[in-house]
Design a protein around this motif. Structure first.
Motif, PDB file in Angstrom:
ATOM      1  N   MET A  73      10.409 -40.381 -11.422  1.00 19.95           N
ATOM      2  CA  MET A  73       9.196 -40.281 -12.252  1.00 19.95           C
ATOM      3  C   MET A  73       9.322 -41.228 -13.450  1.00 19.95           C
ATOM      4  SD  MET A  73       6.533 -38.293 -11.774  1.00 19.95           S
ATOM      5  CE  MET A  73       7.580 -38.331 -10.327  1.00 19.95           C
ATOM      6  N   LYS A  94      10.651 -45.309  -0.715  1.00 15.51           N
ATOM      7  CA  LYS A  94      10.315 -43.900  -0.487  1.00 15.51           C
ATOM      8  C   LYS A  94       9.383 -43.400  -1.585  1.00 15.51           C
ATOM      9  CE  LYS A  94      11.180 -40.360   1.902  1.00 15.51           C
ATOM     10  NZ  LYS A  94      11.619 -40.370   3.284  1.00 15.51           N
ATOM     11  N   GLU A  96       5.978 -44.732  -1.206  1.00 13.47           N
ATOM     12  CA  GLU A  96       5.291 -44.064  -0.108  1.00 13.47           C
ATOM     13  C   GLU A  96       4.649 -42.772  -0.586  1.00 13.47           C
ATOM     14  OE1 GLU A  96       7.900 -42.790   2.951  1.00 13.47           O
ATOM     15  OE2 GLU A  96       6.306 -41.774   4.074  1.00 13.47           O
ATOM     16  N   LEU A  97       5.421 -41.995  -1.356  1.00 13.13           N
ATOM     17  CA  LEU A  97       4.913 -40.717  -1.817  1.00 13.13           C
ATOM     18  C   LEU A  97       3.812 -40.886  -2.848  1.00 13.13           C
ATOM     19  CD1 LEU A  97       8.322 -38.921  -1.901  1.00 13.13           C
ATOM     20  CD2 LEU A  97       6.386 -38.329  -0.477  1.00 13.13           C
ATOM     21  N   GLN A 121       3.105 -28.927 -15.654  1.00 11.72           N
ATOM     22  CA  GLN A 121       3.695 -30.076 -14.969  1.00 11.72           C
ATOM     23  C   GLN A 121       2.740 -30.661 -13.931  1.00 11.72           C
ATOM     24  OE1 GLN A 121       6.641 -29.732 -11.853  1.00 11.72           O
ATOM     25  NE2 GLN A 121       6.761 -27.522 -12.139  1.00 11.72           N
ATOM     26  N   GLN A 176       1.533 -34.410 -14.122  1.00 17.25           N
ATOM     27  CA  GLN A 176       1.995 -35.312 -13.066  1.00 17.25           C
ATOM     28  C   GLN A 176       0.825 -35.964 -12.334  1.00 17.25           C
ATOM     29  OE1 GLN A 176       5.529 -33.679 -11.207  1.00 17.25           O
ATOM     30  NE2 GLN A 176       4.834 -34.456  -9.232  1.00 17.25           N
ATOM     31  N   MET A 199       5.760 -38.062   4.161  1.00 13.68           N
ATOM     32  CA  MET A 199       4.530 -37.248   4.130  1.00 13.68           C
ATOM     33  C   MET A 199       4.530 -36.340   5.359  1.00 13.68           C
ATOM     34  SD  MET A 199       2.076 -37.373   1.819  1.00 13.68           S
ATOM     35  CE  MET A 199       3.471 -38.323   1.270  1.00 13.68           C
ATOM     36  N   ASN A 230      13.359 -36.596   6.381  1.00 13.99           N
ATOM     37  CA  ASN A 230      12.141 -35.795   6.334  1.00 13.99           C
ATOM     38  C   ASN A 230      12.366 -34.378   6.840  1.00 13.99           C
ATOM     39  OD1 ASN A 230      10.471 -37.734   5.202  1.00 13.99           O
ATOM     40  ND2 ASN A 230      10.078 -38.690   7.174  1.00 13.99           N
ATOM     41  N   ARG A 239      19.960 -37.368   0.133  1.00 16.04           N
ATOM     42  CA  ARG A 239      19.437 -38.031  -1.055  1.00 16.04           C
ATOM     43  C   ARG A 239      17.963 -38.384  -0.889  1.00 16.04           C
ATOM     44  NH1 ARG A 239      22.621 -40.111  -4.943  1.00 16.04           N
ATOM     45  NH2 ARG A 239      21.272 -41.901  -5.233  1.00 16.04           N
ATOM     46  N   GLU A 240      17.601 -38.825   0.312  1.00 17.22           N
ATOM     47  CA  GLU A 240      16.191 -39.113   0.587  1.00 17.22           C
ATOM     48  C   GLU A 240      15.328 -37.883   0.355  1.00 17.22           C
ATOM     49  OE1 GLU A 240      14.673 -40.887   4.219  1.00 17.22           O
ATOM     50  OE2 GLU A 240      16.525 -42.043   4.326  1.00 17.22           O
ATOM     51  N   LYS A 279      14.996 -36.962  -3.283  1.00 20.37           N
ATOM     52  CA  LYS A 279      14.063 -37.855  -3.979  1.00 20.37           C
ATOM     53  C   LYS A 279      12.623 -37.395  -3.730  1.00 20.37           C
ATOM     54  CE  LYS A 279      13.641 -41.587  -6.196  1.00 20.37           C
ATOM     55  NZ  LYS A 279      14.648 -42.177  -7.046  1.00 20.37           N
ATOM     56  N   GLN A 280      12.365 -37.046  -2.486  1.00 18.07           N
ATOM     57  CA  GLN A 280      11.032 -36.586  -2.107  1.00 18.07           C
ATOM     58  C   GLN A 280      10.676 -35.293  -2.855  1.00 18.07           C
ATOM     59  OE1 GLN A 280      11.063 -37.305   2.043  1.00 18.07           O
ATOM     60  NE2 GLN A 280       9.025 -36.468   2.384  1.00 18.07           N
ATOM     61  N   GLU A 325      11.847 -34.352  -5.636  1.00 16.61           N
ATOM     62  CA  GLU A 325      11.668 -34.665  -7.050  1.00 16.61           C
ATOM     63  C   GLU A 325      10.235 -35.117  -7.317  1.00 16.61           C
ATOM     64  OE1 GLU A 325      13.981 -37.958  -8.311  1.00 16.61           O
ATOM     65  OE2 GLU A 325      13.122 -37.953 -10.329  1.00 16.61           O
ATOM     66  N   LEU A 326       9.742 -35.997  -6.435  1.00 17.88           N
ATOM     67  CA  LEU A 326       8.398 -36.532  -6.641  1.00 17.88           C
ATOM     68  C   LEU A 326       7.327 -35.481  -6.409  1.00 17.88           C
ATOM     69  CD1 LEU A 326       9.065 -39.983  -5.055  1.00 17.88           C
ATOM     70  CD2 LEU A 326       8.433 -39.536  -7.429  1.00 17.88           C
ATOM     71  N   GLU A 327       7.654 -34.446  -5.645  1.00 13.49           N
ATOM     72  CA  GLU A 327       6.700 -33.364  -5.429  1.00 13.49           C
ATOM     73  C   GLU A 327       6.783 -32.349  -6.573  1.00 13.49           C
ATOM     74  OE1 GLU A 327       5.083 -32.374  -1.916  1.00 13.49           O
ATOM     75  OE2 GLU A 327       4.862 -34.522  -2.114  1.00 13.49           O
ATOM     76  N   GLY A 328       7.745 -32.536  -7.442  1.00 15.86           N
ATOM     77  CA  GLY A 328       7.852 -31.644  -8.589  1.00 15.86           C
ATOM     78  C   GLY A 328       8.599 -30.362  -8.319  1.00 15.86           C
ATOM     79  N   PRO A 345      19.639 -38.072 -14.360  1.00 13.31           N
ATOM     80  CA  PRO A 345      20.455 -39.209 -13.927  1.00 13.31           C
ATOM     81  C   PRO A 345      21.945 -38.957 -14.082  1.00 13.31           C
ATOM     82  CG  PRO A 345      18.626 -39.963 -15.264  1.00 13.31           C
ATOM     83  CD  PRO A 345      18.607 -38.467 -15.304  1.00 13.31           C
TER      84      PRO A 345
END
Lengths: 225, 225
Positions: free
Chosen positions: A1, A59, A62-63, A152, A156, B1, B17, B55-56, B59-60, B62-65, B71
């Motif tokens: 983010m 990645k 993509e999201l 959030q 976001q 997705m 995924n 890790r993939e 990350k996904q 994380e982006l979905e909250g 870090p």
DNA sequence: CCTTTCACTATTGTATACAATTATACAAGA
DNA sequence: TCTTGTATAATTGTATACAATAGTGAAAGG
């Protein structure tokens, strides 16, 4: 983010996030063609790093909906159509109307102080007609409202949508007098926040968004001919 | 997705995924505590794969909250508070009201046929009182409307929000008669789509969402005591 | 006894090696 | 000429090795 500091947004440390910022800017600045394939190895060689951070960034893209990933084939840039941008304005209009009401309910002194600060900077640079800084501050102004919701999800969702709209349509508005009307609208929004009039705040911010939407629409309508 | 097939949603091929789906379900089912750290190596060992797909997936998430990434420290599960869920209802209410109007404008025969199909299946399983299937079909019903907007942003935003709300609050509604009223509301929504009355459609779907929101709120209010 | 420092361990971040899948090109046959 | 099959190359997916950073605890000094 990605987290936006005052003027430039710098993602935290990791390479993957830096690459994300780079690639996102490239896509938003249309440096890649629509449908173009992004080759991992080529990007890794170009940016002098390994594929791992590249894959992370892809990645993320993509999201965010900026690229499409087809399994075992690769990722392809998507870009924005005028209709996409218009849809995002609709989303903003609906959600910011809610967000500002939430923000008024939930914000504390710090949030309010920050919005005021940002607004004063906007006034300052509007007087100087510094388009670049105004644009950054405009993003910051709205993001500060999102933060004040302390939700959030609102934060976001709106952050991304607003950022995309801002970047993709930042060259759409050419009339110099827009600077003046925009600052007036932002002042009106701030006033309604200060007085705590939620209904007025909603109306004011939606009017502001609609105004911008209309200008962007006009830009694309003219472009077609 | 993640792409949802009729009943179970199966992400396309890649391990990352699949892991994402697994971890998301665990978080939504509260198998992890709030704030718990997710160790990459531990997950990799448990699931008998390498760290890369883990890790993939992280990350996904994380982006979905659903998790927070600090870090060089790690990722921590976030979970949902009742207020988060309520905020999502507000977002849904605003966006679905818009989405259904867009959908009516932009949908083609196939979309309409699909909604009708899904609705009929809902009726079927409502008669059988099969709570699991009804829940899945409910998700599908709304997602089909999102698809009909043919707007990637509406679709993407609403899909996630609705999915989270559905899963997190699926045990909140205990009254058996809710099945009946829900199917009536879905019928009313479908009717308004068929007749193409956009204003009515908006009102109807928002009423439906508010009704659900009220029930979920009541659940959490009772839970507190 | 408490604090600080420093070495060691554990964990994340990055690079590279290997496996699996897909695209390409060319040849053979209809 | 067009199709089809196969071999090869290119690319993505996964695993592992290495580097950098943060956490931990014991020893030294006050």
């Amino acid at each position: 983010m990605p987290s936006h500091s005052l003027f430039e947004h710098v993602s935290h440390g990791s390479l993957g996030n830096k690459i994300f910022d780079i690639l996102r800017d490239r896509i938003l600045n249309e440096e890649y063609e629509h449908g173009q394939k992004l080759n991992e190895l080529a990007l890794a060689n170009e940016l002098k790093i390994s594929r791992t951070p590249i894959r992370e960034a892809l990645k993320q893209l993509e999201l965010e909906g900026l690229v499409e990933s087809i399994p075992n084939k690769g990722v392809y840039v998507k870009g924005f159509s005028p209709r996409d941008i218009d849809d995002m304005f609709e989303i903003r209009c609906a959600l910011e109307g809610l967000a500002i009401q939430l923000a008024i309910d939930r914000m504390d002194e710090e949030h309010l102080a920050k919005i005021k600060d940002v607004f004063e900077l906007m006034e300052f640079y509007t007087a100087k007609k510094d388009q670049e800084k105004i644009n950054d501050l405009n993003i910051l102004y709205h993001e500060t409202i999102y933060q004040a919701t302390q939700s959030q999800y609102f934060e976001q969702l709106l952050k991304d949508v607003h950022y995309y709209v801002s970047v993709t349509s930042r060259h759409s508005i050419t009339q110099p007098e827009r600077l003046e009307t925009a600052i007036q609208e932002h002042r009106a929004i701030l006033d309604s926040i200060v007085t705590g009039d939620k209904e007025l705040a909603k109306k004011t911010i939606q009017k502001h968004i609609r105004k911008t939407q209309t200008l962007v629409r006009a830009y694309y309508a003219n472009k077609k001919k």
